[in-house]
Design a protein around this motif. Structure first.
Motif, PDB file in Angstrom:
ATOM      1  N   ASP A   1     -27.829  28.212 -13.004  1.00 56.79           N
ATOM      2  CA  ASP A   1     -28.508  26.919 -12.922  1.00 56.79           C
ATOM      3  C   ASP A   1     -29.881  27.100 -13.560  1.00 56.79           C
ATOM      4  O   ASP A   1     -30.867  27.385 -12.879  1.00 56.79           O
ATOM      5  CB  ASP A   1     -28.624  26.454 -11.473  1.00 56.79           C
ATOM      6  N   GLY A   2     -29.936  26.953 -14.855  1.00 58.24           N
ATOM      7  CA  GLY A   2     -31.193  27.148 -15.554  1.00 58.24           C
ATOM      8  C   GLY A   2     -30.948  27.193 -17.047  1.00 58.24           C
ATOM      9  O   GLY A   2     -29.807  27.122 -17.511  1.00 58.24           O
TER      10      GLY A   2
ATOM     11  N   TRP B   1     -41.025  26.039 -18.270  1.00 57.87           N
ATOM     12  CA  TRP B   1     -39.741  25.545 -18.761  1.00 57.87           C
ATOM     13  C   TRP B   1     -39.506  26.279 -20.086  1.00 57.87           C
ATOM     14  O   TRP B   1     -39.807  25.781 -21.158  1.00 57.87           O
ATOM     15  CB  TRP B   1     -39.770  24.038 -18.966  1.00 57.87           C
TER      16      TRP B   1
ATOM     17  N   ALA C   1     -35.219  24.876 -12.715  1.00 58.85           N
ATOM     18  CA  ALA C   1     -34.035  24.370 -12.021  1.00 58.85           C
ATOM     19  C   ALA C   1     -34.150  24.537 -10.520  1.00 58.85           C
ATOM     20  O   ALA C   1     -33.661  23.697  -9.753  1.00 58.85           O
ATOM     21  CB  ALA C   1     -32.781  25.083 -12.538  1.00 58.85           C
TER      22      ALA C   1
ATOM     23  N   CYS D   1     -26.573  19.934 -17.323  1.00 53.38           N
ATOM     24  CA  CYS D   1     -27.346  19.324 -16.240  1.00 53.38           C
ATOM     25  C   CYS D   1     -27.832  20.390 -15.266  1.00 53.38           C
ATOM     26  O   CYS D   1     -27.036  21.146 -14.707  1.00 53.38           O
ATOM     27  CB  CYS D   1     -26.476  18.311 -15.505  1.00 53.38           C
ATOM     28  N   LEU D   2     -29.142  20.447 -15.058  1.00 51.30           N
ATOM     29  CA  LEU D   2     -29.709  21.367 -14.084  1.00 51.30           C
ATOM     30  C   LEU D   2     -29.711  20.712 -12.697  1.00 51.30           C
ATOM     31  O   LEU D   2     -29.582  19.501 -12.561  1.00 51.30           O
ATOM     32  CB  LEU D   2     -31.128  21.751 -14.478  1.00 51.30           C
ATOM     33  N   GLY D   3     -29.871  21.544 -11.675  1.00 50.52           N
ATOM     34  CA  GLY D   3     -29.920  21.054 -10.310  1.00 50.52           C
ATOM     35  C   GLY D   3     -28.631  21.226  -9.547  1.00 50.52           C
ATOM     36  O   GLY D   3     -28.541  20.852  -8.371  1.00 50.52           O
TER      37      GLY D   3
ATOM     38  N   PRO E   1     -23.922  25.225 -16.375  1.00 47.95           N
ATOM     39  CA  PRO E   1     -24.127  23.778 -16.541  1.00 47.95           C
ATOM     40  C   PRO E   1     -23.112  23.092 -17.436  1.00 47.95           C
ATOM     41  O   PRO E   1     -23.021  21.867 -17.421  1.00 47.95           O
ATOM     42  CB  PRO E   1     -25.540  23.699 -17.144  1.00 47.95           C
TER      43      PRO E   1
ATOM     44  N   TYR F   1     -31.132  31.185 -10.789  1.00 47.18           N
ATOM     45  CA  TYR F   1     -31.998  30.015 -10.951  1.00 47.18           C
ATOM     46  C   TYR F   1     -33.070  30.282 -12.009  1.00 47.18           C
ATOM     47  O   TYR F   1     -33.770  31.301 -11.942  1.00 47.18           O
ATOM     48  CB  TYR F   1     -32.763  29.767  -9.653  1.00 47.18           C
TER      49      TYR F   1
END
Length: 573
Positions: A411-412, A495, A467, A439-441, A434, A463
């Motif tokens: 996730d990142g 980021w 994210a 899509c992150l999160g 993703p 992570y």
């Protein structure tokens, strides 16, 4: 004999005359939430992901009333996006439909990104939305919003079950569609007053649509193309796993000797160390291949939009595309051949008809050497002793302690890209990232889903620090539901996926900095888990062992070098 259950519900009285575990040709009398649960379970649903809302209370009541007769577990989360991402990951890991129950209005809109991710990843998922009462519609009821038009572009079906008696049949149709090729999410909302209402439901379940056997002419064309190829490459994508074709895909690779590049959940079909797995020689393989057989993944940006070749020995490569449904076959590429259908059937049929070129062993050996050279080149990074920590060193340490059946979740952006390069799954169905939607999160929901789906496996959530900010509060969900996982934050205070390209383009960067001092481990500790901050490379190994032994959600906040950028190509390859 199934006992009758009689219960009072306000001024109404209902009788459930069959258990939830019973299936077709029976009648269920009860409220619409019970109808929904019965149909969902009949289609393989075992977990209800949700954030509580009064619009959808009957769905929870159905689980409670069913008691020991139900196989469904309610997992309540802190944000609806986590509910959908949990349902999506459940579907990916179990290959059964995921279920997210979202209250009306913002509950539904908060879930749209997760539904979109499921759409682009071809994941069977049912999202049930609450809806303002039908009898009050148009008067400004709380959270009154016509949801289906919003969901239509990212679902296979987006509709309203207008009456209590419609809920069962509409959900049955939706779930059958979600499970049919090409798989994907569906959305059904139900007016609040109808969801609470009672009706009789004939309990019949529609199976997914059957797929035809592969076209013999298409199979012959693929076999002919492969038979004349001197330097073929086989690409295995996520649908190989989702379609249950991992055994056929490995058999196809082993018996033809064609080198393999895997992406998404196709990773692990050939386990790490397999002599035909050449992910580390991906660029060389695609540049010098004269034919690329792509199975179970679209010809999108991850595969250079289907353009391969460019080497002196292969100015361009022929492309063969195999997908689980005709609408997945690329239309933007001049294909040498293509086939659609059950992926096991297609692969077995092509294998039976294919006679590989006699020089294939030389080509495979060439790519093995290139892959080995890439591994050797990266070895110093995996052991890098710099301060701050190089992100590759994290994966050098992690790879030493991962079991073959560990579920690894990315996730990142920048930090997870290093994982995609350096971590190779030991088994299929063990890698979540993703996907094409990017899509992150999704991390916290995926970690919870992995712990439920694979209770005896290691669960590792990787992570990026960006994210992490999108879902870290849902560590509370992991704690409340006793779902331990190891989380690693690559904390570079930025980021990174945006910072470095912006510098390259403009000579400066803005809106790309975070606080490297943020104590992500302290957040987890405050939520009932545990963790620690890692600043020295030598501390990584012992910290990982503590994390895996902790038995609670445990986060390693690793201070990574902000100046290290993942090396990227602009070609998509």
């Amino acid at each position: 004999m199934t006992p009758e259950i009689v219960d009072d519900h306000g001024s109404r009285r209902y009788r459930k005359v069959v258990s939830i575990s019973q299936r077709n040709n029976l009648t269920l009398s009860g409220h619409a939430g019970q109808h929904a649960l019965a149909v969902a379970e009949a289609h393989g649903v075992r977990t209800m992901w949700t954030l509580s809302g009064a619009h959808v209370f009957p769905l929870y009541d159905a689980v409670v009333k069913a008691g020991e007769a139900t196989t469904t577990r309610i997992v309540d989360v802190r944000h609806e996006q986590t509910a959908v991402f949990g349902a999506e990951a459940t579907a990916k890991l179990t290959r059964e439909p995921g279920l997210a129950v979202l209250t009306a209005g913002p509950g539904v809109t908060n879930g749209i990104s997760g539904i979109a991710q499921a759409y682009f990843s071809g994941v069977p998922l049912l999202a049930i939305g609450g809806r303002a009462p039908a009898w009050r519609w148009g008067t400004g009821a709380l959270q009154e919003l016509d949801h289906p038009p919003l969901l239509a572009p990212v679902t296979k079906l987006s509709t309203t079950a207008a009456k209590a008696a419609d809920v069962g049949p509409v959900l049955d149709r939706a779930l059958s569609l979600a499970r049919s090729a090409h798989r994907g999410p569906v959305f059904v909302d139900v007016p609040m007053d109808e969801l609470y209402s009672f009706a009789d439901l004939p309990l019949d379940v529609t199976p997914p649509a059957a797929r035809p056997e592969p076209d013999p002419d298409a199979v012959a064309a693929i076999a002919t193309a492969l038979g004349s190829a001197q330097r073929p490459v086989l690409v295995l994508g996520s649908d190989v796993w989702m379609d249950g074709a991992e055994v056929a895909a490995r058999r196809f690779a082993d018996e033809t000797g064609i080198p393999v590049v895997a992406n998404g959940m196709g990773r692990g079909v050939l386990p790490r160390g397999h002599e035909l797995l050449v992910n580390r020689a991906r660029s060389t393989a695609f540049k010098h291949a004269d034919l690329v057989l792509v199975v179970g993944t679209p010809l999108d940006f991850r595969l250079g939009f289907g353009t391969f070749g460019g080497g002196d020995d292969a100015p361009s490569a022929r492309v063969v595309h195999v997908m689980d449904s005709p609408d997945g076959i690329a239309g933007h590429v001049d294909l040498a051949a293509s086939a659609a259908g059950d992926l096991t059937s297609v692969l077995d049929a092509v294998l039976a008809a294919t006679r590989p070129a006699p020089t294939l062993g030389e080509w495979a050996g060439r790519l093995r050497e290139a892959a080995a050279a890439a591994v050797e080149s990266d070895a110093p990074l995996l052991a890098a002793d710099g301060d701050p920590i190089h992100p590759a060193r994290v994966y050098g340490e992690l790879s030493r302690v991962l079991d073959d059946d560990a579920v690894v979740i990315g996730d990142g952006g920048d930090f997870v890209s290093w994982a995609g390069k350096l971590i190779e799954p030991g088994r299929p169905g063990c890698w979540l990232d993703p996907g094409p939607y990017g899509c992150l999160g999704a991390g916290a929901g995926a970690a919870a889903a992995a712990r439920l789906a694979r209770p005896s496996s290691q669960v590792v959530l990787l992570y990026g620090d960006g994210a992490a900010g999108m879902s870290l509060m849902d560590v509370d969900t992991l704690v409340r539901h006793q779902l331990p996982a190891v989380m690693i934050v690559g904390n570079n205070g930025a980021w990174g996926l945006e910072k470095h390209p912006m510098r390259f383009l403009y000579g400066y960067d803005v809106a790309a900095d975070l606080r490297a001092e943020t104590g992500y481990d302290a957040v987890v500790d405050a939520l009932g888990g545990a963790g620690e901050t890692i600043t020295k490379p030598g501390d990584l190994g012992p910290a990982l062992r503590r994390a895996f032994d902790a038995g609670v959600p445990y986060l390693l906040n690793v201070q990574c070098d902000p100046e290290v950028a993942y090396p990227r190509s602009t070609t998509g390859i």
